[in-house]
Design an enzyme around this catalytic site. Structure first.
Site, short mmCIF file in Angstrom:
data_model
loop_
_atom_site.label_atom_id
_atom_site.label_comp_id
_atom_site.label_asym_id
_atom_site.label_seq_id
_atom_site.Cartn_x
_atom_site.Cartn_y
_atom_site.Cartn_z
N GLU A 320 0.91 -1.41 -0.11
CA GLU A 320 0.07 -0.02 0.02
C GLU A 320 0.78 1.32 0.27
O GLU A 320 0.56 2.14 0.94
CB GLU A 320 -0.72 0.12 1.27
CG GLU A 320 -2.06 -1.27 1.39
CD GLU A 320 -2.49 -1.38 2.56
OE1 GLU A 320 -3.64 -2.17 2.49
OE2 GLU A 320 -2.01 -0.88 3.77
N PRO A 321 1.46 1.53 -1.07
CA PRO A 321 2.58 2.82 -0.92
C PRO A 321 1.75 3.96 -1.39
O PRO A 321 0.73 4.00 -2.16
CB PRO A 321 3.53 2.48 -2.37
CG PRO A 321 2.45 1.48 -3.09
CD PRO A 321 1.77 0.64 -2.28
N ARG A 323 3.04 7.71 -0.17
CA ARG A 323 4.03 8.66 -0.40
C ARG A 323 4.94 8.37 -1.46
O ARG A 323 5.18 9.33 -2.06
CB ARG A 323 4.72 8.68 1.05
CG ARG A 323 5.90 9.63 0.98
CD ARG A 323 6.91 9.81 2.07
NE ARG A 323 6.17 8.99 3.38
CZ ARG A 323 5.90 9.89 4.13
NH1 ARG A 323 6.11 11.14 4.60
NH2 ARG A 323 5.29 9.30 5.23
N ARG A 360 3.86 19.27 7.68
CA ARG A 360 4.90 18.06 8.26
C ARG A 360 6.14 18.68 8.87
O ARG A 360 6.60 17.89 9.50
CB ARG A 360 5.44 17.45 6.97
CG ARG A 360 4.10 16.65 6.22
CD ARG A 360 4.33 15.85 5.14
NE ARG A 360 5.05 14.55 5.67
CZ ARG A 360 6.21 14.44 5.88
NH1 ARG A 360 7.06 15.29 5.09
NH2 ARG A 360 6.67 13.33 6.41
N TYR A 364 6.32 16.79 12.18
CA TYR A 364 7.49 15.70 12.30
C TYR A 364 8.64 16.06 12.44
O TYR A 364 9.68 15.40 12.06
CB TYR A 364 6.98 14.88 11.21
CG TYR A 364 5.63 14.27 11.09
CD1 TYR A 364 5.16 13.89 11.77
CD2 TYR A 364 5.16 14.69 9.68
CE1 TYR A 364 3.57 13.24 11.40
CE2 TYR A 364 3.63 14.17 9.42
CZ TYR A 364 3.02 13.58 10.44
OH TYR A 364 1.81 13.27 9.99
N CYS A 391 -0.03 32.88 12.27
CA CYS A 391 0.49 33.44 13.50
C CYS A 391 1.18 32.57 14.53
O CYS A 391 0.60 32.41 15.54
CB CYS A 391 -0.69 34.15 14.14
SG CYS A 391 -1.26 35.56 13.09
#
Ligand code: LLP
Length: 463
Positions: A320-321, A323, A360, A364, A391
């Site tokens: 299930e790729p 990315r 991201r 992360y 902000c």
């Protein structure tokens, strides 16, 4: 170590490797093909183009910020996965990385299947003509409505994630007069070398049913006993942005061991295993991802070897790729608004987007690169932090990168490898309008997800 530092190393935690960006690249105008989509190139006038259209024209027509997706590259990557895994395996594109109806059509045409994890993703997939039997439905807390819709529409498989769900899905299937094909998602106890928020097969997290303590074997017992379910296999997903095949090897070994135990206890050989997604991509020039054919070969070998030694028929493999297919195919185009040099520290370059179009980096500590794309420059490299217009001070798009020292308001800069988990995780923070996704191919550009408008905001706000 900070709260989110991962024992496997700081690479995806919030402690950046020291001195990671000490040396600027030798040529700031060069575009590393590792991180840029296939058709991205710098034209003779110095402007970067994708699919034969230069970014100045794209910015004029579609505005900034905007995501531009290289359709030819997307299709080529999808095809490469499909071809690498061959006829004895299935590739399910993970829609959570980025899903739109155009993408569903591309996947369909290229012969891929689709993994969805919500009613919204399911609706998108079905409305674009993906056959239901090529859809897998995921999630750790699917609602009754979602399960009912998935079963009535005839999804190919539902991946069961808890004991409650085993009974819930069986009950709903039976009440609809159906027998639903299901897999059971197990947690194999592998700590993938990635940021802890995106590692999913170690024991202390919300997904799946544990293998180690016999829970998975019990789940299989229950699923096999229920008339509403046809148990077709075992599912494992060990995390995201993984480069090392060792984690998949351990996962495959443990899943096959479970298949052997199931055969011994119940006399059935489950026909399928799914090894999930999680294959890493290059966000910077230092990342070195494997090619789909290397991954396919490694996975096939591991599973075949383990099955031979357990005297099992080799099950059909699926992966299930998300990315690895869409990530490298898109970049985000921004216009520079302000430039703030902080003496002795770095220069802050503010763009017209930010954490609302790419969360991201903040979430992360993901690393990205950035390039000046509306012109070339011979100016010295300057250490910059690319920040957004939101902000809060954590609104960082690219933590540390080099841009030419003459970068100026009005320049276009682009961040590559933003195809996965950027538009799909975009928000309206500060009432930002989520950017469009524009597909570019052979000199033609078309909006596949339009820019949000203030009317969209007001339509949701019912006053
Ligand atoms: N299959 C399952 C069951 C998954 O949970 C996921 C991702 C995938 C496949 C696809 O993984 P991929 O090949 O795209 O790594 N928002 C995070 C990633 C979260 C991934 C969640 N599950 C990020 O931006 O890195």
């Amino acid at each position: 170590m900070s709260r989110s530092a991962h024992p496997a190393g700081p690479r995806h935690a919030d402690v950046l490797p020291e001195g990671h960006y000490t040396a600027p690249p030798t040529d700031l105008n060069a575009l590393d093909s590792k991180v840029w989509a296939q058709t991205v190139t710098r034209t003779t006038d110095g402007v970067v183009s994708v699919g034969d259209i230069d970014v100045k024209k794209l910015a004029e027509e579609f505005g900034t910020p905007a995501y531009f997706i290289d359709e030819a590259d997307f299709r080529a990557r999808a095809r490469a996965w499909r071809t690498a895994f061959g006829e004895d395996a299935d590739v399910f594109y993970a829609g959570k990385a980025f899903l739109s109806r155009a993408v569903v059509r591309w996947l369909h045409e290229e012969g891929l299947n689709l993994d969805v994890c919500s009613g919204g993703e399911l609706t998108t997939a079905l409305s674009a003509g993906m056959p239901a039997d090529r859809i897998a439905f995921h999630g750790n807390n699917k609602s009754t409505e979602e399960i009912t819709e998935a079963i009535s529409r005839g999804v190919g498989r539902i991946v069961l994630d808890s004991f409650q769900e085993i009974v819930r899905v069986a009950h709903i299937a039976q009440s609809l007069g159906k027998r639903q094909r299901v897999q059971i998602r197990v947690t194999v106890g592998v700590e993938a070398h990635t940021h802890e928020f995106i590692a999913t097969a170690h024991e202390d997290q919300k997904f799946g049913i544990g293998l180690a303590d016999g829970q998975a074997a019990e789940a299989v017992r229950r699923a096999l006993a229920l008339d509403g379910l046809e148990l077709i296999g075992i599912h494992s997903h060990i995390g995201s942005q993984i480069f090392d095949m060792a984690g998949f090897e351990v996962a495959a070994r443990r899943v096959v061991k479970l298949l052997a135990e199931i055969r011994d206890e119940h006399g059935v050989e489950l026909p399928e295993i799914d090894l999930g997604g999680g294959l890493g991509i290059a966000y910077t020039s230092e990342d070195d991802p494997s090619e789909p054919h290397e991954i396919a070969k490694a996975l096939h070998e591991i599973v075949t070897r383990e099955c031979e030694s357990a005297k099992l028929r080799t099950p059909r493999i699926s992966v299930e790729p998300g990315r690895a297919i869409v990530g490298p195919t898109a970049f985000t185009l921004y216009e520079v608004g302000t430039i703030k040099p902080l003496d002795g520290l770095r220069t802050y370059v503010s763009v017209d987007g930010g954490m609302s179009d790419n969360i991201r980096t903040a979430l992360y500590d993901a690393e990205y690169t950035v390039s000046l794309v509306s012109r070339v420059s011979e100016a010295e490299p300057m250490l910059v932090r690319v920040v957004g217009k939101h902000c809060e001070s954590g609104d960082i798009v690219v933590r540390d990168a080099f841009l030419p020292a003459d970068v100026a308001p009005g320049d276009l800069i682009a961040v590559p490898a933003t195809g996965a988990y950027c538009r799909s995780m975009a928000s309206n923070y500060n009432h930002a309008l989520r950017p469009p996704v524009v597909a570019v191919r052979d000199g033609e550009a078309r909006v596949i997800v339009r820019r949000e408008t203030e009317e969209d905001l007001l339509r949701l706000d019912v006053g």
